[in-house]
Design an enzyme around this catalytic site. Structure first.
Site, short mmCIF file in Angstrom:
data_model
loop_
_atom_site.label_atom_id
_atom_site.label_comp_id
_atom_site.label_asym_id
_atom_site.label_seq_id
_atom_site.Cartn_x
_atom_site.Cartn_y
_atom_site.Cartn_z
N LYS A 66 0.80 -1.07 0.00
CA LYS A 66 0.07 0.03 0.01
C LYS A 66 0.96 1.07 0.00
O LYS A 66 1.98 1.21 0.59
CB LYS A 66 -0.87 0.06 1.36
CG LYS A 66 -1.89 0.82 1.27
CD LYS A 66 -3.33 0.25 0.39
CE LYS A 66 -4.28 1.17 0.15
NZ LYS A 66 -5.49 0.47 -0.37
N ASP A 86 -6.69 4.46 -4.61
CA ASP A 86 -7.66 4.23 -3.40
C ASP A 86 -8.12 5.65 -3.25
O ASP A 86 -8.46 6.40 -4.02
CB ASP A 86 -6.52 3.84 -2.20
CG ASP A 86 -7.36 3.30 -1.05
OD1 ASP A 86 -7.85 2.38 -0.86
OD2 ASP A 86 -7.35 4.37 -0.05
P1 NDP Z 1 -12.94 7.73 -2.90
O1 NDP Z 1 -11.77 8.54 -2.69
O2 NDP Z 1 -13.59 7.29 -4.30
O3 NDP Z 1 -14.19 7.84 -1.88
C1 NDP Z 1 -14.08 7.99 -0.76
C2 NDP Z 1 -15.43 8.48 -0.10
O4 NDP Z 1 -15.22 8.29 1.73
C3 NDP Z 1 -16.00 9.80 -0.05
O5 NDP Z 1 -17.16 9.78 -0.16
C4 NDP Z 1 -15.36 10.66 1.08
O6 NDP Z 1 -15.54 11.90 1.21
C5 NDP Z 1 -15.38 9.48 2.02
N1 NDP Z 1 -14.33 9.61 2.94
C6 NDP Z 1 -13.03 9.79 3.11
N2 NDP Z 1 -12.43 9.87 3.94
C7 NDP Z 1 -13.47 10.28 4.93
C8 NDP Z 1 -13.30 10.37 6.28
N3 NDP Z 1 -12.27 10.60 7.11
N4 NDP Z 1 -14.48 10.72 6.96
C9 NDP Z 1 -15.49 10.45 6.47
N5 NDP Z 1 -15.69 10.08 4.92
C10 NDP Z 1 -14.59 10.25 4.25
O7 NDP Z 1 -12.47 6.05 -2.21
P2 NDP Z 1 -12.90 4.87 -2.52
O8 NDP Z 1 -14.37 4.80 -2.72
O9 NDP Z 1 -11.99 4.16 -3.63
O10 NDP Z 1 -12.53 4.21 -1.24
C11 NDP Z 1 -13.65 4.08 -0.10
C12 NDP Z 1 -13.08 3.11 0.76
O11 NDP Z 1 -12.82 1.65 0.11
C13 NDP Z 1 -11.62 3.25 1.29
O12 NDP Z 1 -11.53 2.65 2.83
C14 NDP Z 1 -10.80 2.36 0.59
O13 NDP Z 1 -9.47 1.83 1.28
C15 NDP Z 1 -11.68 1.14 0.40
N6 NDP Z 1 -11.36 0.38 -0.78
C16 NDP Z 1 -11.36 0.77 -2.07
C17 NDP Z 1 -11.07 -0.05 -3.07
C18 NDP Z 1 -11.25 0.43 -4.44
O14 NDP Z 1 -11.19 -0.22 -5.59
N7 NDP Z 1 -11.39 1.77 -4.59
C19 NDP Z 1 -11.02 -1.31 -2.90
C20 NDP Z 1 -10.97 -2.00 -1.63
C21 NDP Z 1 -11.31 -1.16 -0.61
P3 NDP Z 1 -15.17 13.21 0.36
O15 NDP Z 1 -15.90 13.25 -0.95
O16 NDP Z 1 -15.84 14.17 1.31
O17 NDP Z 1 -13.68 13.35 0.30
#
Ligand code: NDP
Length: 457
Positions: free
Chosen positions: A114, A154
Site C-alpha cells: 500500500k 484508493d
Molecule cells: P473515494 O476517494 O472514491 O471515496 C471516498 C469516500 O469516503 C468519499 O465519499 C469521501 O468523502 C469519504 N471519506 C474519505 N475519508 C473520509 C473520512 N475521514 N471521514 C468520512 N468520510 C470520508 O475512495 P474509494 O471509494 O475508492 O474508497 C473508499 C473505501 O474503500 C476506502 O476505505 C478504501 O480503502 C476502500 N477500498 C477501495 C477500493 C477501490 O477499489 N477503490 C478497494 C478496496 C477497498 P469526500 O468526498 O468528502 O472526500
C-alpha cells in the site's frame, strides 16, 4: 515492543487478526505458525520519500510519499495508493497488512502493499494535482514494476491520477508495462475495474443473504456510507438487484432518504459528477428535497429500519454505539466496502449478536473488508493477467470471473471458520475469523516454502 513507534491503526489491524487466530484451533494444530505471524507482521520493505511540486502561484510545496512493500510471497506487491491529508505510516501499514490476506483470499498471485501521500487533492487545481502525480511517480518509479510492485487507486486516486502516474512511469523507465492497475481502457485497463469493489461487495453479500436463509436483495433496505468509487458502484448494483438504498455520506455529512424515498441511478450520476470536481454532498442535497442532509454525521443512527449496512467511506466509520443502533434498526448483514470500516468495538458487538442469536433468523452477520471488498484488487489481478497476455477480456468475462472470485472468498472464509472455530448447531460461522485464518494460512505456507521462516517442529 517499547522501542516501536506508536502506530494505532496498524496495531488495531494486527490485533484484530491475531485475536481471531488465537480464538481458533489454528495455533493448537500448528504452533509453528506463531513464528510465521512474527515474520509476516513486519513489512519486507518501506520506501519513504519527499515529493516536491509547484503550485499554481509558482510556489514550492512539499509532501511525504510512501510505499509499504509488505509481503511478496504470493506475487508482486499489490495494493492502492491513497492521497489524503491523514496518510501516515501507521495507516499505510494497516492497509498493507490487510491487503496481504485480502489478496490471498482472491486466489490470484498477488502479494500485499500500500502507498500514498499526505497530499490533499481538495482545493487543488487539475494542474496542481497533475504536477503532484508526476513528482510522486518520478521517485516511486524506481521502486515498482510489472513483476515487482503494481499499485492501483484508493481514496483520492482515480483513473485520472493513474493515467498521469502511468505516463510518468512510462517516460521515466522507457517501458510500457502493466505497472499500475485501474488504467484507461484504450491503454491496458480492464473492463469492470472501476465497478469491481462495489459490485464485488454486493456479490459477496448475496451469498451471505442466501446462506442465512434471507433470500435475495429484492426489497431489502440498505444503508450505505461514502459517495466515492466504492459507494457509487455498490449503490448502482444494489438498485439493479431490487434493493432500496437509503443513505450516502462524505467527509462533511450524510444524506438520508426521507420517508419512502430512495437513491436513484440519476442521483448517483449527479453525485459522481460532483465528486469528480471534489465537491461536497451539500451541493447535491441542497438542490433536492427528497433527502435530509445531516451535517458532520455518519448515516448509521439516522437511517431508520434497514436490513443491510455497507460502510464504504473510510476506516473506523462504525463505532460501538453505531453498531448497537444498526442492530436496533434491524440490520442483520454488515459488510465492509471500506478497509477496517468497523471499529473493534463494533465488530465485537456484531460477533456477539451472531453467537447470542444462533439458530434465529434475527442473528447479525458481519463480513470483514479483507473478504467483502476484495473484488477491486481481484479485478486488478485480472487486469495484470490481461496485460501479461496483451489481451482484453469482455465485460461479461470479467464480471463472471469477479462473481466466481467473490463466491470463493465467501466459501473459503465460511469453510475455514467451520474447520478452525467452534461453531454451535445453527450458528452462522464467523466470517471474520474464517477469512483471517484462510488468508493467513495461505500466505504463511507460501512463505515457509520459500524459506521466509522455518521451524524445528
Ligand atoms: P473515494 O476517494 O472514491 O471515496 C471516498 C469516500 O469516503 C468519499 O465519499 C469521501 O468523502 C469519504 N471519506 C474519505 N475519508 C473520509 C473520512 N475521514 N471521514 C468520512 N468520510 C470520508 O475512495 P474509494 O471509494 O475508492 O474508497 C473508499 C473505501 O474503500 C476506502 O476505505 C478504501 O480503502 C476502500 N477500498 C477501495 C477500493 C477501490 O477499489 N477503490 C478497494 C478496496 C477497498 P469526500 O468526498 O468528502 O472526500
Amino acid at each position: 515492543m517499547s522501542n516501536l513507534p506508536v502506530e494505532p491503526e496498524f496495531q488495531q489491524a494486527y490485533n484484530e487478526l491475531v485475536s481471531t487466530l488465537e480464538n481458533s484451533t489454528l495455533f493448537q494444530k500448528n504452533p509453528e505458525y506463531r513464528t510465521a505471524l512474527k515474520v509476516v507482521s513486519i513489512p519486507e520493505r518501506v520506501v519513504q520519500f519527499r515529493v516536491v511540486w509547484e503550485d499554481d502561484k509558482g510556489e514550492l510545496q512539499v509532501n511525504r510519499g510512501y510505499r509499504v512493500q509488505f509481503n511478496s510471497a504470493l506475487g508482486p506487491y499489490k495494493g492502492g495508493l491513497r492521497f489524503h491529508p491523514t496518510v501516515n505510516l501507521s495507516i499505510l501499514k494497516f492497509l498493507g497488512f490487510e491487503q496481504i490476506f485480502k489478496n490471498a483470499l482472491t486466489g490470484l498471485m498477488m502479494g500485499g502493499g500500500k502507498g500514498g501521500a499526505d497530499f490533499d487533492p481538495k482545493g487543488k487545481s487539475d494542474g496542481e494535482i497533475r504536477r503532484f502525480c508526476v513528482s510522486f511517480m518520478r521517485e516511486l518509479s524506481r521502486h515498482i514494476g510489472a513483476d515487482t510492485d503494481v499499485p492501483a487507486g484508493d481514496i483520492g486516486v482515480s483513473g485520472r491520477e493513474i493515467g498521469w502516474m502511468f505516463g510518468t512511469y512510462r517516460a521515466a523507465r522507457n517501458s510500457f508495462e502493466g505497472v499500475l492497475t485501474g488504467k484507461g481502457l484504450s491503454w491496458g485497463g480492464s473492463l469492470i475495474r472501476p465497478e469491481a469493489t462495489g459490485y464485488g461487495l454486493v456479490y459477496y453479500v448475496q451469498h451471505m443473504l442466501e446462506y442465512a436463509g434471507h433470500g435475495t436483495f429484492e426489497g431489502k433496505r440498505v444503508a450505505l456510507s461514502g459517495s466515492g468509487n466504492v459507494a457509487q458502484y455498490a449503490a448502482l448494483k444494489l438498485i439493479e438487484l431490487g434493493a432500496t438504498v437509503v443513505s450516502l455520506s462524505d467527509s462533511k455529512g450524510a444524506i438520508v432518504a426521507k420517508d419512502g424515498g430512495y437513491v436513484t441511478p440519476a442521483d448517483i450520476a449527479a453525485i459522481a459528477d460532483l465528486k469528480v470536481d471534489r465537491k461536497a454532498l451539500t451541493e447535491f442535497s441542497v438542490e433536492d428535497g427528497r433527502f435530509t442532509y445531516i451535517e458532520g454525521a455518519r448515516p448509521w443512527v439516522h437511517v431508520g429500519q434497514v436490513d443491510v449496512a455497507l460502510p464504504c467511506a473510510t476506516q473506523n466509520e462504525v463505532s460501538g454505539e453505531e453498531a448497537k443502533a444498526l442492530i436496533a434498526a434491524g440490520a442483520k448483514f454488515i459488510a465492509e466496502g471500506s478497509n477496517m470500516g468497523c471499529t473493534q468495538e463494533a465488530i465485537d458487538i456484531f460477533e456477539a449478536d451472531r453467537v447470542a442469536k444462533k439458530g434465529s433468523k434475527e442473528a447479525v452477520w458481519y463480513a470483514p473488508g479483507k473478504a467483502s471488498n476484495a473484488g477491486g484488487v481481484a479485478v486488478s489481478g485480472l487486469e495484470m493477467a490481461q496485460n501479461s497476455q496483451r489481451l482484453a477480456w469482455t465485460q461479461e468475462e470479467v464480471d463472471n470471473k469477479l462473481k466466481d472470485i467473490m463466491k470463493n472468498a465467501f466459501e473459503n472464509g465460511l469453510n475455514t471458520a467451520k474447520e478452525y472455530v467452534e461453531t454451535a448447531e445453527g450458528e452462522l460461522p464467523s466470517l471474520v475469523a474464517g477469512s483471517n485464518i484462510a488468508g493467513f494460512v495461505k500466505v504463511a505456507r507460501a512463505m515457509h516454502d520459500q524459506g521466509d521462516w522455518w521451524s524445528k517442529l
